[in-house]
Design a protein around this motif. Structure first.
Motif, PDB file in Angstrom:
ATOM      1  N   GLU A  29       0.836  -1.200   0.000  1.00  0.00           N
ATOM      2  CA  GLU A  29       0.000   0.000   0.000  1.00  0.00           C
ATOM      3  C   GLU A  29       0.868   1.245   0.000  1.00  0.00           C
ATOM      4  OE1 GLU A  29      -2.639  -0.428   3.283  1.00  0.00           O
ATOM      5  OE2 GLU A  29      -3.491  -2.245   2.428  1.00  0.00           O
ATOM      6  N   VAL A  30       1.677   1.373  -1.040  1.00  0.00           N
ATOM      7  CA  VAL A  30       2.484   2.584  -1.116  1.00  0.00           C
ATOM      8  C   VAL A  30       1.873   3.488  -2.174  1.00  0.00           C
ATOM      9  CG1 VAL A  30       4.548   1.298  -0.497  1.00  0.00           C
ATOM     10  CG2 VAL A  30       4.063   1.762  -2.879  1.00  0.00           C
ATOM     11  N   ASP A  31       2.211   4.778  -2.066  1.00  0.00           N
ATOM     12  CA  ASP A  31       1.747   5.769  -3.020  1.00  0.00           C
ATOM     13  C   ASP A  31       2.730   5.763  -4.189  1.00  0.00           C
ATOM     14  OD1 ASP A  31       1.034   7.958  -4.415  1.00  0.00           O
ATOM     15  OD2 ASP A  31       1.491   9.417  -2.850  1.00  0.00           O
ATOM     16  N   ASP A  56       2.941   7.602  -6.622  1.00  0.00           N
ATOM     17  CA  ASP A  56       3.350   8.946  -7.033  1.00  0.00           C
ATOM     18  C   ASP A  56       4.354   9.552  -6.067  1.00  0.00           C
ATOM     19  OD1 ASP A  56       1.904   9.222  -9.385  1.00  0.00           O
ATOM     20  OD2 ASP A  56       0.060   9.663  -8.294  1.00  0.00           O
ATOM     21  N   PHE A  57       4.750   8.794  -5.063  1.00  0.00           N
ATOM     22  CA  PHE A  57       5.702   9.322  -4.089  1.00  0.00           C
ATOM     23  C   PHE A  57       6.986   9.751  -4.795  1.00  0.00           C
ATOM     24  CE2 PHE A  57       8.504   9.441  -0.464  1.00  0.00           C
ATOM     25  CZ  PHE A  57       7.675   9.784   0.585  1.00  0.00           C
ATOM     26  N   PRO A  58       7.520  10.940  -4.443  1.00  0.00           N
ATOM     27  CA  PRO A  58       8.743  11.390  -5.109  1.00  0.00           C
ATOM     28  C   PRO A  58       9.952  10.582  -4.639  1.00  0.00           C
ATOM     29  CG  PRO A  58       8.069  12.980  -3.444  1.00  0.00           C
ATOM     30  CD  PRO A  58       6.994  11.939  -3.500  1.00  0.00           C
ATOM     31  N   ILE A  59      10.170   9.436  -5.248  1.00  0.00           N
ATOM     32  CA  ILE A  59      11.256   8.561  -4.821  1.00  0.00           C
ATOM     33  C   ILE A  59      11.682   7.705  -6.008  1.00  0.00           C
ATOM     34  CG2 ILE A  59       9.841   6.602  -4.078  1.00  0.00           C
ATOM     35  CD1 ILE A  59      11.591   6.506  -1.537  1.00  0.00           C
ATOM     36  N   SER A  60      12.962   7.381  -6.073  1.00  0.00           N
ATOM     37  CA  SER A  60      13.458   6.575  -7.186  1.00  0.00           C
ATOM     38  C   SER A  60      13.567   5.117  -6.766  1.00  0.00           C
ATOM     39  CB  SER A  60      14.830   7.076  -7.629  1.00  0.00           C
ATOM     40  OG  SER A  60      15.784   6.768  -6.640  1.00  0.00           O
ATOM     41  N   VAL A  95      14.327   3.404  -2.948  1.00  0.00           N
ATOM     42  CA  VAL A  95      13.504   2.405  -2.265  1.00  0.00           C
ATOM     43  C   VAL A  95      14.373   1.209  -1.859  1.00  0.00           C
ATOM     44  CG1 VAL A  95      11.590   0.785  -2.493  1.00  0.00           C
ATOM     45  CG2 VAL A  95      11.390   3.087  -3.430  1.00  0.00           C
ATOM     46  N   GLN A 103      11.478   7.223 -11.362  1.00  0.00           N
ATOM     47  CA  GLN A 103      10.443   7.364 -10.342  1.00  0.00           C
ATOM     48  C   GLN A 103       9.597   6.089 -10.393  1.00  0.00           C
ATOM     49  OE1 GLN A 103       6.931   7.845 -10.342  1.00  0.00           O
ATOM     50  NE2 GLN A 103       6.829   8.373  -8.179  1.00  0.00           N
ATOM     51  N   ILE A 104       9.119   5.609  -9.239  1.00  0.00           N
ATOM     52  CA  ILE A 104       8.585   4.247  -9.154  1.00  0.00           C
ATOM     53  C   ILE A 104       7.288   4.024  -9.940  1.00  0.00           C
ATOM     54  CG2 ILE A 104       9.714   3.759  -6.963  1.00  0.00           C
ATOM     55  CD1 ILE A 104       7.116   4.393  -5.565  1.00  0.00           C
ATOM     56  N   ARG A 118       6.833   4.658 -12.913  1.00  0.00           N
ATOM     57  CA  ARG A 118       7.125   4.288 -14.302  1.00  0.00           C
ATOM     58  C   ARG A 118       7.475   2.818 -14.461  1.00  0.00           C
ATOM     59  NH1 ARG A 118      10.018   9.328 -13.897  1.00  0.00           N
ATOM     60  NH2 ARG A 118       8.355  10.854 -14.057  1.00  0.00           N
ATOM     61  N   PHE A 142      10.693  -4.281  -4.619  1.00  0.00           N
ATOM     62  CA  PHE A 142      10.536  -4.589  -3.189  1.00  0.00           C
ATOM     63  C   PHE A 142      11.343  -5.822  -2.797  1.00  0.00           C
ATOM     64  CE2 PHE A 142       6.542  -2.075  -3.717  1.00  0.00           C
ATOM     65  CZ  PHE A 142       6.922  -1.063  -2.861  1.00  0.00           C
ATOM     66  N   PHE A 157       6.126   6.665   3.467  1.00  0.00           N
ATOM     67  CA  PHE A 157       6.118   5.908   2.206  1.00  0.00           C
ATOM     68  C   PHE A 157       5.623   4.479   2.398  1.00  0.00           C
ATOM     69  CE2 PHE A 157       8.534   3.106  -0.745  1.00  0.00           C
ATOM     70  CZ  PHE A 157       7.860   3.456  -1.894  1.00  0.00           C
ATOM     71  N   TYR A 189       5.587  19.412  -4.886  1.00  0.00           N
ATOM     72  CA  TYR A 189       5.228  18.055  -5.309  1.00  0.00           C
ATOM     73  C   TYR A 189       5.100  17.982  -6.824  1.00  0.00           C
ATOM     74  CZ  TYR A 189       2.396  13.733  -5.278  1.00  0.00           C
ATOM     75  OH  TYR A 189       1.899  12.477  -5.473  1.00  0.00           O
ATOM     76  N   CYS A 196       9.039  17.955  -8.164  1.00  0.00           N
ATOM     77  CA  CYS A 196      10.137  17.122  -7.659  1.00  0.00           C
ATOM     78  C   CYS A 196       9.824  15.626  -7.735  1.00  0.00           C
ATOM     79  CB  CYS A 196      10.434  17.472  -6.205  1.00  0.00           C
ATOM     80  SG  CYS A 196      10.857  19.191  -6.009  1.00  0.00           S
ATOM     81  N   ASP A 197      10.850  14.848  -8.086  1.00  0.00           N
ATOM     82  CA  ASP A 197      10.733  13.394  -8.076  1.00  0.00           C
ATOM     83  C   ASP A 197      11.576  12.768  -6.969  1.00  0.00           C
ATOM     84  OD1 ASP A 197       8.794  12.603  -9.772  1.00  0.00           O
ATOM     85  OD2 ASP A 197      10.075  12.410 -11.534  1.00  0.00           O
ATOM     86  N   ARG A 198      12.086  13.610  -6.060  1.00  0.00           N
ATOM     87  CA  ARG A 198      12.850  13.103  -4.924  1.00  0.00           C
ATOM     88  C   ARG A 198      12.321  13.773  -3.668  1.00  0.00           C
ATOM     89  NH1 ARG A 198      14.018  10.437  -8.453  1.00  0.00           N
ATOM     90  NH2 ARG A 198      16.042   9.832  -9.290  1.00  0.00           N
ATOM     91  N   PHE A 199      12.144  12.985  -2.617  1.00  0.00           N
ATOM     92  CA  PHE A 199      11.555  13.516  -1.386  1.00  0.00           C
ATOM     93  C   PHE A 199      12.405  14.641  -0.799  1.00  0.00           C
ATOM     94  CE2 PHE A 199      10.793  13.086   3.286  1.00  0.00           C
ATOM     95  CZ  PHE A 199       9.494  13.541   3.278  1.00  0.00           C
TER      96      PHE A 199
END
Lengths: 246, 297
Positions: free
Chosen positions: A85-87, A89-93, A97, A136-137, A139, A149, B168, B219, B222-225
């Motif tokens: 249950e993750v978002d 769209d979270f700004p993370i590569s 993760v 970004q995740i 994609r 994961f 997250f 938001y 940016c693509d990085r927290f």
């Protein structure tokens, strides 16, 4: 390590309010096995996984991991829920993760050294994600998201993987890849316990099985445990209605 | 050049404007950080409801204990905690879902707050309370703001990894044995602390603007927290500086002026963001339509 039991379950019983989710499960899960948790919906597969994580209060019985309570061995345990249950769209590569896998052992302040980075690189490589590391995740495809994961669990240094329905929603190619990966882990002596719906797949590719219907129907090597007679026992109440054999 | 100086810099020659600016910049730091968590956890509207529920606590402590920052903080903390607990209880024990429980509860709290504030009579202007009053930023307010901002920044530096995981993927954090129980309590305390600190500059209702708008804008870029946190703070600082200048020239309350300036940044981001903006979405849609037409031909 081979030959030892990694989990010992003794009379494990879990109630959700009035409902009995698991009833008196006594079983051993051998170290370095690829174990399929099989049973109809509501048989307690997810509950058993969460109990192995030490998250559920047991009504009766106990679970030992090695000779300790699971709660003390978290860095060795990796858990992948059915639908994380993750978002997305979270700004993370992808790489970030996977790098989170190092955090449990580093804590809040441990320095992320070159050696740590290398472990992350190796995990990305093992799961064939190196080319996607900077993305970004959102994609990623479904199969790639799952591999991300799993790579995080590898980076974590886990040697016991608890996977809740990892084959749900995967296409044929992704399923085949996952089977390939699990078999490689089996060869490396890692332990995997996975809830599985596809009986043919469990028979063909898993070393061991636990057949559940709230109670334990059978346990042991996959081929014997998932015999037609045992399957009938576990699914009997539902099969005649559907008129098909699983 | 001179015109630009008159417009942007001249206002800050005054003491009260400097204090207002310092307070706004400090709030931009903590607001950007906390706001990013609010936006990513989809709690922006919940935060809005929370600010409204602080009003009765603020008014009551003003009536009973006077207007010292500590008194206001206590009142707001108690009101915030009570409202969150009461509405959580309602949504858990009754048929009501979370949004209805929170919505209903916070509306009532807001009305009670306005009733109480109007009882304060001539001692306090309702408008100042609701929308901010830059002239009222005193040294003790600045101290509180500095403490709130510093504490928030420290919390983000110290607990950065825990915060990322809790926002997250809390299930992973739990499976890996990281404890997250402190997260929401700490977050709520920091949010209330900063909302109270923002009272003089922003007003009760609009203080959340410094949280939500810069973070929502960041938001979109940016693509990085980590970058989102930094960009939120930069947007907040830019917006509040411009807003204060506007407030000085037009006589508009500082709260609405700052929120409007932040709104300009937000709208520009929503339209122009190269990957997640409106223009990009429209261009994509047009390209898709053209492809479909070609295929039909």
């Amino acid at each position: 390590m081979a030959g030892h039991d990694i989990f010992r379950l003794q009379d494990v019983t879990v109630h959700y309010g009035q409902r009995t989710a698991l009833d008196g499960i006594t079983a051993h899960i051998p170290c370095g096995a690829l174990v399929a948790l099989v049973g109809p919906n509501g048989a307690g597969k997810s509950t058993l996984l969460r109990a192995l994580l030490g998250w559920l209060p047991l009504t009766r019985g106990e679970i030992r991991l090695g000779d300790k309570h699971p709660r003390h061995l978290h860095p060795r345990l990796a858990y992948l829920p059915q639908r994380p249950e993750v978002d997305w769209d979270f700004p993370i590569s992808v790489r970030e993760v996977v790098a989170q896998g190092r955090w449990p052992s580093l804590g809040l302040f441990g320095r992320f050294t070159a050696a740590e980075r290398e472990r992350v690189d190796r995990a990305l490589e093992e799961l064939d994600l190196t080319a996607l590391a900077g993305e970004q995740i959102r994609r990623l495809s479904g199969g790639q998201q799952q591999r991300m994961f799993l790579a995080r669990a590898v980076a974590q240094g886990a040697d016991i993987f608890l996977l809740d329905e990892p084959f749900a929603g995967l296409d044929l190619a992704a399923s085949a890849e996952l089977i390939h990966l699990l078999q490689r882990w089996l060869a490396q002596g890692r332990t995997v316990v996975a809830a599985v719906h596809d009986l043919a797949l469990a028979r063909a590719h898993f070393s061991h099985a636990l057949l559940l219907d709230t109670r334990l129907v059978a346990a042991g090597p996959a081929a014997e445990t998932l015999s037609d007679a045992n399957i009938d026992l576990a699914y009997h109440r539902r099969m005649p209605v559907l008129g098909v054999r699983p | 050049m001179n015109a630009l100086y008159d417009l942007l810099l001249a206002p800050f020659a005054y003491d009260f404007m400097q204090r207002g600016l310092l307070s706004a910049v400090l709030l931009s730091i903590s607001g950007g950080l906390l706001g990013s968590v609010l936006v990513l956890r989809r709690l922006a509207l919940m935060g809005d409801a929370l600010t409204h529920s602080l009003l009765p606590g603020l008014a009551l402590s003003w009536l009973l204990l006077g207007r010292g920052p500590l008194a206001l903080l206590t009142g707001a903390l108690v009101a915030g905690l009570l409202s969150v607990m009461a509405s959580a209880l309602l949504s858990r024990l009754t048929r009501l879902k979370e949004d209805a429980a929170f919505g209903a509860f916070f509306l009532v709290a807001y009305a009670a707050g306005i009733a109480l504030v109007s009882q304060l009579g001539t001692r306090v202007d309702l408008l100042h309370f609701l929308f901010g009053h830059i002239l009222g930023v005193g040294p003790s307010d600045l101290m509180l703001t500095a403490a709130a901002s510093g504490l928030t920044l420290a919390a983000f530096v110290v607990a950065y990894r825990g915060i990322v995981l809790e926002v997250f993927d809390p299930i992973f954090a739990r499976a890996a044995g990281m404890r997250g129980g402190w997260f929401y309590a700490g977050f709520l305390a920091l949010a209330v602390l900063n909302l109270v600190a923002g009272l003089q500059t922003m007003g009760v209702v609009l203080a959340l603007g410094l949280f939500v708008l810069p973070a929502a804008s960041a938001y979109l870029w940016c693509d990085r927290f980590a970058w989102m946190l930094v960009v939120s703070v930069v947007f907040g600082t830019l917006g509040s500086t411009a807003g204060l200048a506007v407030s000085f020239h037009t006589g508009l309350s500082s709260g609405p002026a700052i929120v409007l300036a932040l709104g300009v940044i937000f709208l520009a981001s929503a339209v122009l963001s190269p990957r997640y903006g409106l223009l990009h979405a429209l261009a994509l849609a047009r390209r898709e339509r053209r492809t479909v037409r070609h295929t039909v031909d």
